[in-house]
Each structure stands twice: as C-alpha cells, then as structure tokens.
Design a protein around this motif. Structure first.
Motif: not given
Length: 409
Positions: A322-335, A342-347
């Motif tokens: 589901n979308w909750r899993d997707f958003m949680a996983t991107t939060a892990v991948v981003r760093p 700052s780049a994440w907030e602007q995006a």
C-alpha cells in the motif's frame, strides 16, 4: 551393378573439406544402431548454440524428419527426398530462398548429408520387388552416428543452465537480504563499527552494496556472475553479524538493567505503580489496525510505480502492499542516496509528498546513470516549479527500459 553414392552437390554448389569429413562420419554408421529421431532432435534443439544452427534451421530439420516414415532411425533407408514445395509446406510456409539457405546450414553443421541426383532432383528408384534401390535427397545418417555427441552436448547445456539459474537465485536472495538488513540497521540505529573496526556508517555499507550490484551485467554467463554472488554473500554475512552482535549487546544490557530494577524495587516501602492510565475523552476508541493509506489523489497506480521501480521493494521490511509502505520505504532510501533534508523539503514543496517520493524511487532505479542523487532531485524540483516536469514520462521510460532489457536477456 552397385549404384554409385553421390558425393558432390549438384550445380554451382561447391564441395568443402568439411563436407567430405561429414560424409566420412556418416559412413561409420552401424546398420544395427537404432536412434529415436525425436529424442535426438530434442537434444539438438537444446544444444543448438553449441552445434551452430538457428531455430529456423531446426524447423527445416523437423520437417525433414517428418518425411521419414518410422520413429526409429536405423538400417539403410535413411535418405528422405521431399521436393522443396513439400518441404516448405511442412516448414510452415518458408520461402524457397530461405529454405535453401537453412538446408545449406544443416549440411555445413554436419547434421545431414546432401545426396544429389544427376539432375539435382530428389527421388527414389525402386527395384522389381518395390524396394528402394537408390534414393537422392538428404541423408539422415549423421544424426544416428552423432546421437551420443548431441545428447552429451544437451546435458552440458542443461547443466550450465541449471547452474546459471542457481547463481541468479543466490544473487536475488542476497540482494533482498542485504537491502532489508541495511534498512533495519538504519531504522534501529545499529552501530556499524565494532572495536573501532568496520565502516563508518550505514551509508558506506549501502554504497559498498550498490557498487557490487551495479557490476552485475544485464546478460552474463555463470562464470561472470559467480564472483559477484560470492561478494554479495560475504557482505550479507557481515551485515547479519552486525545485527546479531547488536541484538546480543542489547539483550545483555537489558538483563543487567532488569536486575538493577529488581534490586531497587525490593524495597517494601516504595510505591509501585502497576498500571498507568492515560486520560482520554469519554467514548473515544483506539484504532488498533488503521486502514492502509489509499491511493493519493492525482498520483499514478502503485502497481505501475513498482513495475517501473522494482528496486525500491528490496528496501521494504515486509514488502510494499500500500501507499503507507511505499512512503515508509522511500524515507529509508532517501538518506542512503545522499539526498539532503533541504533538497527533500524543496522537492515536497514543489511536487507534493507523494510525487517527490516517486521521484526518489525513480532515482534509485536509475542507479549509476545518476552521479548525484541530491543534485538530480534539485534539478527535478526546479523543473517542477517551472511546470516543466511530470513524473509520468519518467515512469514510462523506466518501464520501457525494463521491457527492452527482458527482450535482450
């Protein structure tokens, strides 16, 4: 008078030493030897790359074998003599020029021997008893003589295919394990250094992991993939050791603190609060299992995104359903990718939270094609602010690239 066996081809076709060698091999056939024609045909199909014949040529060989009346290839009646028209019909309507070319390739590969008549026609002459006295066409004797060779080649190819499948499975399992263990290490703040040794942080572990994965070629043989599988297996063992060591240390410290609490709470005069109550409004209920987040408005289907960016699934603890899993996983991948806050907030401000997360998944999928993930996301943000960027074309390009890779694999 004994009939003369044709050796040279009719017309302008030339005779080569390879043809002479193949004819010599055909002469060594034992009359009593029996070979199942479709069994040897399947072996040739399996080892076609080793033998040097194409699939279209094998279709012609299939048609030639169908003109032999018996299933067993044995005895002296191993010459089939269909006309080009009949042969073309059984070869699924193959064009005459194409048919001749593939017949020549079968002869060159030593699978059949050409026995041409004086005028180049294919026919059989019978004696007074009605038995075939001499036939002009294509001799199937090499299939009988070389049957063991073809079966051995087929077994080697099958064994190599099995070994390649096993090493690919090993790489897939190691990739999944490493990615999810890294995600767990980051979320649980597991230290990567032990006694002052080891990598500085999980970002370096992830960089090492991606460096190994990016060396995996799109199409490769087992010998090329085996060293990569060994490296991934070693890295998986090291990461697992980090997690297990952390668990042991946590258990040890937990046992010590539990002992300390037991000593402190042994005072009979101390007031022990067995259960704490939290104030809540009357009639309020606690939602134990919240429903999965639905598809955000204006976004693309989650299945389409995962089809375009399958690598993101490797970093999910329990998969992405589901979308909750997707958003949680991107939060892990981003760093891991080196995208700054700052780049994440602007995006997020320019694209929205979901679109920015999809962009991160797409950047992960592109891999080495992007030198700086943070800089690339900032460029996408700039285009989004100028209304020059849409996530759809990026997803379609990734899906198209994966389909092309599957066709070439």
């Amino acid at each position: 008078m004994e009939p003369h066996t044709s050796t040279t081809p009719f017309g302008r076709r030339s005779l080569t030493l390879a043809h002479v060698a193949n004819q010599a091999i055909a002469k060594t056939r034992l009359p009593e030897k029996v070979v199942h024609k479709w069994k040897v045909f399947r072996a040739i199909c399996t080892a076609k790359a080793r033998i040097g014949v194409s699939e279209r040529a094998l279709a012609v060989l299939d048609a030639l074998l169908s003109f032999h009346p018996e299933t067993a290839l044995t005895g002296d009646a191993l010459i089939v003599f269909p006309s080009n028209q009949q042969l073309s019909l059984r070869a699924h309507g193959m064009a005459p020029a194409t048919l001749r070319r593939h017949l020549a390739s079968l002869v060159d590969a030593g699978l059949i021997v050409r026995r041409d008549s004086p005028n180049g026609k294919r026919y059989a002459r019978k004696d007074r008893e009605g038995e075939v006295e001499i036939a002009f066409g294509f001799d199937l004797s090499p299939l009988v003589v070389r049957s063991e060779e073809f079966e051995a080649l087929a077994e080697e190819v099958s064994a190599e295919a099995r070994a390649l499948k096993l090493v690919r499975e090993r790489i897939t399992l190691c990739r999944r394990d490493i990615a999810k263990m890294i995600a767990t290490g980051i979320e649980e703040s597991v230290p990567t250094r032990q006694a002052g040794q080891g990598l500085a942080n999980w970002d370096e572990v992830h960089t090492l992991y991606r460096g190994i994965v990016e060396r995996i070629p799109r199409t490769a043989m087992r010998d090329e993939l085996a060293p990569i599988a060994d490296e991934l297996s070693m890295l998986a063992d090291e990461v697992l050791t980090l997690l297990e060591t952390h668990i042991k240390s946590e258990n040890l410290s937990g046992n010590e603190s539990q002992t300390e609490r037991h000593i402190q709470n042994s005072n009979p005069d101390s007031l022990i609060e067995l259960e704490r109550g939290f104030p809540k409004k009357q009639g309020a209920t606690v939602e134990a299992n919240p429903e999965p987040r639905r598809m955000p408005e204006g976004s693309y289907p989650l299945g389409m995104i995962l089809d375009a960016c399958p690598d993101i699934v490797d970093y999910a603890k329990g998969g992405i359903s589901n979308w909750r899993d997707f958003m949680a996983t991107t939060a892990v991948v981003r760093p891991m990718l080196g995208v700054s806050p700052s780049a994440w907030e602007q995006a997020q401000a320019a694209m929205g939270e979901v679109q920015a997360a999809i962009a991160v998944a797409a950047i992960l999928q592109k891999g080495t094609a992007i030198n700086s993930a943070g800089g690339y996301l900032r460029e996408l943000t700039r285009k989004a602010e100028a209304a020059e960027f849409s996530i759809g074309p990026m997803l379609m390009a990734l899906i198209g690239a994966r389909k092309r890779d599957k066709k070439t694999a």
